[in-house]
Motif scaffolding. Structure first.
Motif, short mmCIF file in Angstrom:
data_model
loop_
_atom_site.label_atom_id
_atom_site.label_comp_id
_atom_site.label_asym_id
_atom_site.label_seq_id
_atom_site.Cartn_x
_atom_site.Cartn_y
_atom_site.Cartn_z
N SER A 150 0.85 -1.18 0.00
CA SER A 150 0.00 0.00 0.00
C SER A 150 0.89 1.24 0.00
CB SER A 150 -0.92 0.00 1.23
OG SER A 150 -1.82 -1.10 1.18
N VAL A 151 0.32 2.34 -0.43
CA VAL A 151 1.10 3.57 -0.54
C VAL A 151 0.33 4.71 0.10
CG1 VAL A 151 0.18 4.03 -2.84
CG2 VAL A 151 2.29 5.14 -2.14
N VAL A 152 1.04 5.52 0.88
CA VAL A 152 0.46 6.72 1.48
C VAL A 152 0.77 7.89 0.54
CG1 VAL A 152 0.47 8.27 3.47
CG2 VAL A 152 0.76 5.80 3.80
N TYR A 153 -0.24 8.64 0.16
CA TYR A 153 -0.02 9.70 -0.82
C TYR A 153 -0.98 10.86 -0.56
CZ TYR A 153 -4.29 9.03 -3.61
OH TYR A 153 -5.59 8.99 -4.05
N ARG A 154 -0.70 11.96 -1.23
CA ARG A 154 -1.60 13.11 -1.19
C ARG A 154 -2.43 13.10 -2.46
NH1 ARG A 154 -2.82 17.49 -3.31
NH2 ARG A 154 -1.96 19.49 -3.53
N ASP A 178 -4.88 8.13 1.84
CA ASP A 178 -4.69 9.57 2.01
C ASP A 178 -3.71 9.79 3.17
OD1 ASP A 178 -5.05 12.32 2.91
OD2 ASP A 178 -6.88 12.36 1.73
N ARG A 179 -2.73 10.66 2.97
CA ARG A 179 -1.71 10.85 4.00
C ARG A 179 -2.27 11.39 5.31
NH1 ARG A 179 0.39 16.19 4.30
NH2 ARG A 179 -0.35 17.58 2.66
N ASN A 180 -3.49 11.90 5.28
CA ASN A 180 -4.12 12.37 6.52
C ASN A 180 -4.83 11.26 7.28
OD1 ASN A 180 -3.41 15.15 6.23
ND2 ASN A 180 -4.98 15.33 4.63
N ASP A 181 -4.93 10.07 6.66
CA ASP A 181 -5.65 8.96 7.28
C ASP A 181 -4.66 8.06 8.03
OD1 ASP A 181 -7.40 7.01 8.06
OD2 ASP A 181 -8.15 6.55 6.05
N LEU A 182 -4.21 8.56 9.17
CA LEU A 182 -3.22 7.83 9.96
C LEU A 182 -3.75 6.49 10.44
CD1 LEU A 182 -0.42 8.00 11.36
CD2 LEU A 182 -1.57 9.06 13.30
N ARG A 183 -5.03 6.43 10.78
CA ARG A 183 -5.60 5.20 11.32
C ARG A 183 -5.55 4.06 10.30
NH1 ARG A 183 -11.04 7.13 14.66
NH2 ARG A 183 -9.95 8.35 16.26
N GLN A 184 -5.87 4.37 9.04
CA GLN A 184 -5.84 3.33 8.01
C GLN A 184 -4.43 2.80 7.83
OE1 GLN A 184 -7.79 1.45 6.62
NE2 GLN A 184 -7.21 0.94 4.52
N THR A 185 -3.45 3.69 7.84
CA THR A 185 -2.05 3.26 7.71
C THR A 185 -1.67 2.32 8.85
OG1 THR A 185 -1.50 5.37 6.63
CG2 THR A 185 0.33 4.07 7.52
N ARG A 187 -3.68 0.49 10.71
CA ARG A 187 -4.42 -0.78 10.58
C ARG A 187 -3.72 -1.72 9.60
NH1 ARG A 187 -9.33 2.35 11.15
NH2 ARG A 187 -9.37 2.73 8.90
N LEU A 188 -3.26 -1.18 8.47
CA LEU A 188 -2.58 -2.02 7.48
C LEU A 188 -1.30 -2.61 8.07
CD1 LEU A 188 -3.03 0.25 4.33
CD2 LEU A 188 -4.20 -1.91 4.80
N LEU A 189 -0.54 -1.82 8.80
CA LEU A 189 0.70 -2.31 9.39
C LEU A 189 0.41 -3.36 10.46
CD1 LEU A 189 2.61 1.08 9.69
CD2 LEU A 189 3.15 -0.80 8.13
N ARG A 190 -0.62 -3.15 11.26
CA ARG A 190 -0.98 -4.13 12.29
C ARG A 190 -1.37 -5.47 11.67
NH1 ARG A 190 -2.67 -2.43 17.68
NH2 ARG A 190 -1.26 -0.73 18.23
N ARG A 191 -1.86 -5.42 10.43
CA ARG A 191 -2.22 -6.67 9.73
C ARG A 191 -1.01 -7.33 9.08
NH1 ARG A 191 -7.23 -4.20 7.13
NH2 ARG A 191 -6.12 -4.39 5.15
N THR A 220 9.87 19.08 8.72
CA THR A 220 9.73 17.64 8.47
C THR A 220 8.67 17.07 9.39
OG1 THR A 220 12.12 17.57 7.99
CG2 THR A 220 10.98 15.46 8.26
N ILE A 221 7.69 16.40 8.81
CA ILE A 221 6.61 15.86 9.63
C ILE A 221 7.15 14.78 10.57
CG2 ILE A 221 4.73 16.43 8.06
CD1 ILE A 221 4.88 13.65 6.93
N THR A 222 6.54 14.72 11.74
CA THR A 222 7.01 13.81 12.80
C THR A 222 6.25 12.50 12.84
OG1 THR A 222 5.50 14.85 14.37
CG2 THR A 222 7.72 15.77 14.24
N ALA A 223 5.36 12.30 11.87
CA ALA A 223 4.45 11.15 11.95
C ALA A 223 5.15 9.81 11.80
CB ALA A 223 3.35 11.29 10.89
N THR A 224 6.34 9.78 11.22
CA THR A 224 6.99 8.49 10.96
C THR A 224 7.15 7.67 12.23
OG1 THR A 224 8.25 9.60 9.20
CG2 THR A 224 8.94 7.38 9.82
N SER A 225 7.64 8.30 13.28
CA SER A 225 7.85 7.55 14.51
C SER A 225 6.52 7.14 15.14
CB SER A 225 8.70 8.35 15.49
OG SER A 225 8.17 9.63 15.71
N ARG A 226 5.49 7.99 15.05
CA ARG A 226 4.18 7.63 15.61
C ARG A 226 3.58 6.45 14.85
NH1 ARG A 226 3.38 13.11 15.36
NH2 ARG A 226 1.69 12.95 13.84
N ILE A 227 3.67 6.48 13.54
CA ILE A 227 3.12 5.39 12.73
C ILE A 227 3.84 4.09 13.05
CG2 ILE A 227 2.89 4.50 10.38
CD1 ILE A 227 2.49 7.41 9.47
#
Length: 305
Positions: A150-154, A178-185, A187-191, A220-227
Motif C-alpha cells: 500500500s502507498v500513502v499519498y496526497r 490519504d496521508r491524513n488517514d493515519l488510522r488506516q495506515t 491498521r494495514l501495518l498491524r495486519r 519535516t513531519i514527525t508522523a513516521t515515529s508515531r506510525i
C-alpha cells in the motif's frame, strides 16, 4: 481557499478537457520503446532548462543550500542533470502506467530484499521509508514484482490526474491511503502489510519540526515515529535509482534499530539523515524541483524569494 473550492471535481467538467487531451497524448508516449522514451525524456529535460525558469531557479537554490562545497559551475552542471533526469521521469511514468508489454524486471537489480523478507516472516508490518526520487512511479511498478503493498499519498486536486495515478499503480498497489488517514495506515501495518511512506517533502509546519536536511533546517513531519510505534512496524529504507542503459536498482536498507526512540525530534532528524544518505548516491535523481525549504524557522527568510 477560494481558488481551491473552484477547482473542478467532476471528471465531466469541460474545464478538464485540456487534461483529457494531455492524457491521450500521455498514453501515446507510453507506447514508445523504453530506451527511446528515456532519450526523449532527456531531451525534454534539456528544453526545460530554458522553458521552465521557475523550476530551474528552485533547483539551483536547493543545490546551493545543500551542496555548498560545489563550485557554481559544478552546481549548474548538476542542476542540468537534475532537469534531464526529471524529464526522463515524466515520460518514464507514461511507460510505467501504459506499457505493460515490456518486462522491466529484466532491467532490475535488487539488494537488501532479505531485510524485508525477514520482517514479513515474523509477521511484522513493514513501513517502507520512501524517498522522492523522480523514478517513483517506475519504482512502484518494480516493487510490485516482489510483493503487493500500500502507498500513502496526497490525492491530486485534478480528479482525472488522480484517477490516472490510482489506476496506473492499481495493478501492484493494494491501497492508496490519504496521508491524513493515519488510522488506516496503522491498521494495514498491524495486519502485517507493507506500506510505502515518504516523509521527505515540505508539508507545512503543522505536526512538523525543523531538523537538518543536508545541514539546512527543513520542516519535516514527525508522523513516521508515531506510525511505526502504533503499527508495531519495522522501518526499512527503500531507494530506487535509474541506471545507465535504461536499467534500474532498488536498494532496501537494514531496519532502523531502536526506532522509534523516546525523542520525536531526534527520530525525525534520523529520518532526514537516512534519506540524505541515499540521495547522495544519485543526487541528480532526487526531486530538487520541489521547494523543500519553503518553510523556515521564525525569523529566517524564505530562500526561494
Amino acid at each position: 481557499m477560494g481558488k481551491r473550492r473552484n477547482r473542478p471535481t467532476d471528471p465531466r467538467d469541460p474545464r478538464l478537457w485540456p487534461t483529457r487531451v494531455g492524457l491521450a497524448l500521455f498514453w501515446l508516449i507510453g507506447q514508445l520503446p523504453w530506451d527511446g522514451l528515456l532519450a526523449a525524456g532527456r531531451g525534454l529535460g534539456r528544453l526545460a532548462w530554458y522553458l521552465a525558469p521557475a523550476r530551474r531557479r528552485v533547483t539551483l537554490t536547493n543545490l546551493k543550500l545543500c551542496f555548498p562545497e560545489l563550485s557554481e559551475a559544478e552546481r549548474e552542471a548538476l542542476a542540468r542533470r537534475v532537469l534531464m533526469s526529471t524529464g526522463e521521469a515524466i515520460l518514464e511514468m507514461a511507460g510505467a502506467f501504459h506499457n505493460r508489454r515490456i518486462d522491466l524486471g529484466r532491467r532490475l537489480t535488487v539488494s537488501g530484499l532479505e531485510h524485508l523478507e525477514a520482517a514479513r516472516e515474523r509477521g511484522q508490518g513493514v513501513l517502507l521509508l520512501g524517498m522522492h526520487f523522480n523514478s517513483i512511479d517506475v519504482g512502484s511498478r518494480l516493487l510490485g514484482k516482489f510483493f503487493r503493498f500500500s502507498v500513502v499519498y496526497r490525492p491530486n486536486d485534478n480528479p482525472l490526474l488522480d484517477k490516472l495515478i490510482s489506476e496506473g499503480r492499481g495493478t501492484w498497489v493494494n491501497h492508496s491511503v490519504d496521508r491524513n488517514d493515519l488510522r488506516q495506515t496503522v491498521r494495514l501495518l498491524r495486519r502485517g502489510e507493507v506500506v510505502w511512506y515518504a516523509p521527505d517533502q515540505d508539508y507545512g509546519t503543522r505536526h512538523a519540526v525543523f531538523v537538518p536536511f543536508f545541514g539546512v533546517p527543513a520542516a519535516t513531519i514527525t508522523a513516521t515515529s508515531r506510525i511505526a510505534r502504533m503499527g508495531k512496524a519495522a522501518v526499512i529504507p527503500c531507494a530506487h535509482y535509474r541506471l545507465p542503459g535504461g536499467r534500474y536498482e532498488i536498494e532496501f536498507g537494514a531496519p532502523l534499530e531502536d526506532f522509534p526512540g523516546d525523542d520525536e525530534q531526534a527520530d525525525t532528524a534520523r529520518i532526514n539523515r537516512t534519506v540524505e544518505h541515499y540521495v547522495r548516491k544519485h543526487p541528480e535523481q532526487y526531486l530538487w524541483v520541489h521547494k523543500r525549504f519553503k518553510h523556515q524557522p521564525p525569523g529566517q527568510p524564505n530562500p526561494y524569494r
